[in-house]
Design a protein around this motif. Structure first.
Motif, PDB file in Angstrom:
ATOM      1  N   GLY A  93       0.841  -1.184   0.000  1.00 26.18           N
ATOM      2  CA  GLY A  93       0.000   0.000   0.000  1.00 26.18           C
ATOM      3  C   GLY A  93       0.881   1.240   0.000  1.00 26.18           C
ATOM      4  O   GLY A  93       2.018   1.199   0.495  1.00 26.18           O
ATOM      5  N   PRO A  94       0.407   2.345  -0.543  1.00 31.53           N
ATOM      6  CA  PRO A  94       1.236   3.551  -0.598  1.00 31.53           C
ATOM      7  C   PRO A  94       1.790   3.977   0.764  1.00 31.53           C
ATOM      8  O   PRO A  94       2.958   4.365   0.862  1.00 31.53           O
ATOM      9  N   ALA A  95       0.991   3.890   1.793  1.00 32.93           N
ATOM     10  CA  ALA A  95       1.448   4.300   3.123  1.00 32.93           C
ATOM     11  C   ALA A  95       2.502   3.354   3.682  1.00 32.93           C
ATOM     12  O   ALA A  95       3.264   3.725   4.584  1.00 32.93           O
ATOM     13  N   ASP A  96       2.563   2.131   3.160  1.00 29.71           N
ATOM     14  CA  ASP A  96       3.532   1.142   3.632  1.00 29.71           C
ATOM     15  C   ASP A  96       4.870   1.225   2.908  1.00 29.71           C
ATOM     16  O   ASP A  96       5.839   0.588   3.330  1.00 29.71           O
ATOM     17  N   CYS A  97       4.929   1.971   1.814  1.00 28.25           N
ATOM     18  CA  CYS A  97       6.161   2.052   1.023  1.00 28.25           C
ATOM     19  C   CYS A  97       7.249   2.805   1.799  1.00 28.25           C
ATOM     20  O   CYS A  97       7.009   3.901   2.311  1.00 28.25           O
ATOM     21  N   MET A  98       8.420   2.199   1.834  1.00 30.32           N
ATOM     22  CA  MET A  98       9.565   2.824   2.499  1.00 30.32           C
ATOM     23  C   MET A  98      10.688   3.131   1.514  1.00 30.32           C
ATOM     24  O   MET A  98      11.628   3.832   1.860  1.00 30.32           O
ATOM     25  N   THR A  99      10.575   2.592   0.295  1.00 29.29           N
ATOM     26  CA  THR A  99      11.618   2.793  -0.717  1.00 29.29           C
ATOM     27  C   THR A  99      10.968   3.103  -2.058  1.00 29.29           C
ATOM     28  O   THR A  99       9.793   2.778  -2.293  1.00 29.29           O
ATOM     29  N   ARG A 139       7.614   1.960  -6.988  1.00 25.00           N
ATOM     30  CA  ARG A 139       7.587   1.547  -8.396  1.00 25.00           C
ATOM     31  C   ARG A 139       6.903   0.204  -8.569  1.00 25.00           C
ATOM     32  O   ARG A 139       6.191  -0.016  -9.559  1.00 25.00           O
ATOM     33  N   GLN A 140       7.109  -0.695  -7.633  1.00 23.67           N
ATOM     34  CA  GLN A 140       6.439  -1.993  -7.675  1.00 23.67           C
ATOM     35  C   GLN A 140       4.924  -1.795  -7.630  1.00 23.67           C
ATOM     36  O   GLN A 140       4.175  -2.418  -8.394  1.00 23.67           O
ATOM     37  N   GLY A 141       4.468  -0.916  -6.758  1.00 30.34           N
ATOM     38  CA  GLY A 141       3.036  -0.632  -6.663  1.00 30.34           C
ATOM     39  C   GLY A 141       2.489   0.009  -7.920  1.00 30.34           C
ATOM     40  O   GLY A 141       1.424  -0.369  -8.419  1.00 30.34           O
ATOM     41  N   VAL A 142       3.220   0.985  -8.458  1.00 33.24           N
ATOM     42  CA  VAL A 142       2.782   1.662  -9.679  1.00 33.24           C
ATOM     43  C   VAL A 142       2.735   0.679 -10.846  1.00 33.24           C
ATOM     44  O   VAL A 142       1.769   0.659 -11.618  1.00 33.24           O
ATOM     45  N   ASP A 143       3.760  -0.150 -10.981  1.00 32.82           N
ATOM     46  CA  ASP A 143       3.785  -1.127 -12.080  1.00 32.82           C
ATOM     47  C   ASP A 143       2.619  -2.111 -11.979  1.00 32.82           C
ATOM     48  O   ASP A 143       2.000  -2.460 -12.989  1.00 32.82           O
ATOM     49  N   ALA A 144       2.314  -2.555 -10.769  1.00 32.24           N
ATOM     50  CA  ALA A 144       1.191  -3.473 -10.578  1.00 32.24           C
ATOM     51  C   ALA A 144      -0.124  -2.786 -10.942  1.00 32.24           C
ATOM     52  O   ALA A 144      -0.991  -3.385 -11.601  1.00 32.24           O
ATOM     53  N   LEU A 145      -0.281  -1.533 -10.538  1.00 36.10           N
ATOM     54  CA  LEU A 145      -1.497  -0.802 -10.881  1.00 36.10           C
ATOM     55  C   LEU A 145      -1.600  -0.564 -12.387  1.00 36.10           C
ATOM     56  O   LEU A 145      -2.694  -0.636 -12.952  1.00 36.10           O
ATOM     57  N   ASP A 146      -0.473  -0.297 -13.041  1.00 33.95           N
ATOM     58  CA  ASP A 146      -0.507  -0.115 -14.491  1.00 33.95           C
ATOM     59  C   ASP A 146      -1.012  -1.377 -15.186  1.00 33.95           C
ATOM     60  O   ASP A 146      -1.821  -1.297 -16.120  1.00 33.95           O
ATOM     61  N   ARG A 147      -0.574  -2.537 -14.739  1.00 37.67           N
ATOM     62  CA  ARG A 147      -1.055  -3.794 -15.333  1.00 37.67           C
ATOM     63  C   ARG A 147      -2.556  -3.948 -15.098  1.00 37.67           C
ATOM     64  O   ARG A 147      -3.298  -4.376 -15.993  1.00 37.67           O
ATOM     65  N   LEU A 148      -3.017  -3.584 -13.915  1.00 35.14           N
ATOM     66  CA  LEU A 148      -4.444  -3.654 -13.604  1.00 35.14           C
ATOM     67  C   LEU A 148      -5.238  -2.675 -14.471  1.00 35.14           C
ATOM     68  O   LEU A 148      -6.291  -3.022 -15.022  1.00 35.14           O
ATOM     69  N   LEU A 149      -4.730  -1.466 -14.621  1.00 33.31           N
ATOM     70  CA  LEU A 149      -5.405  -0.473 -15.460  1.00 33.31           C
ATOM     71  C   LEU A 149      -5.502  -0.941 -16.911  1.00 33.31           C
ATOM     72  O   LEU A 149      -6.541  -0.761 -17.554  1.00 33.31           O
ATOM     73  N   VAL A 150      -4.437  -1.544 -17.427  1.00 30.38           N
ATOM     74  CA  VAL A 150      -4.468  -2.061 -18.801  1.00 30.38           C
ATOM     75  C   VAL A 150      -5.564  -3.107 -18.941  1.00 30.38           C
ATOM     76  O   VAL A 150      -6.331  -3.109 -19.913  1.00 30.38           O
ATOM     77  N   SER A 151      -5.673  -3.982 -17.968  1.00 32.10           N
ATOM     78  CA  SER A 151      -6.703  -5.018 -18.008  1.00 32.10           C
ATOM     79  C   SER A 151      -8.104  -4.405 -17.991  1.00 32.10           C
ATOM     80  O   SER A 151      -8.984  -4.817 -18.762  1.00 32.10           O
TER      81      SER A 151
END
Length: 109
Positions: A10-16, A21-33
């Motif tokens: 989750g965005p609030a859990d990101c420390m790096t 980027r892992q979260g954004v990339d996963a969301l991009d794949r979801l958005l494409v679908s």
């Protein structure tokens, strides 16, 4: 919002930045679908509409944008992001629908 089966942090859990980027990339794949599914509805509209002039419906465009703005507000998404993104999406979907509409009628001739 993160789905329980989704491994992205989750965005609030990101420390790096790697996690961001892992979260954004996963969301991009979801958005494409999701956008691919939306495109299939445009394919269905092209098949159903009998008149090419019905492909572009300005009243419907404004209705969609109004609904998107309301949904954006409710979800905490900036309307300044949502509205222009949807207007571009709608225009590209209309162009796609015109192409499908024409292709369907050419093969039927």
């Amino acid at each position: 919002m993160s789905f329980t089966t989704d491994p992205r942090p989750g965005p609030a859990d990101c420390m790096t930045m790697t996690e961001v980027r892992q979260g954004v990339d996963a969301l991009d794949r979801l958005l494409v679908s999701v956008l691919a599914e939306r495109q299939r509805y445009m394919d269905a509209a092209a098949r159903i509409k009998q008149d090419r002039a019905a492909v572009r419906d300005d009243a419907r465009i404004e209705d969609v944008v109004a609904k998107v703005r309301a949904a954006a507000r409710a979800a905490g998404l900036s309307e300044e992001i949502a509205e222009p993104v949807w207007r571009i999406l709608i225009e590209r979907c209309i162009a796609h629908e015109f192409g499908v509409w024409d292709a369907l009628r050419q093969t039927a001739s």
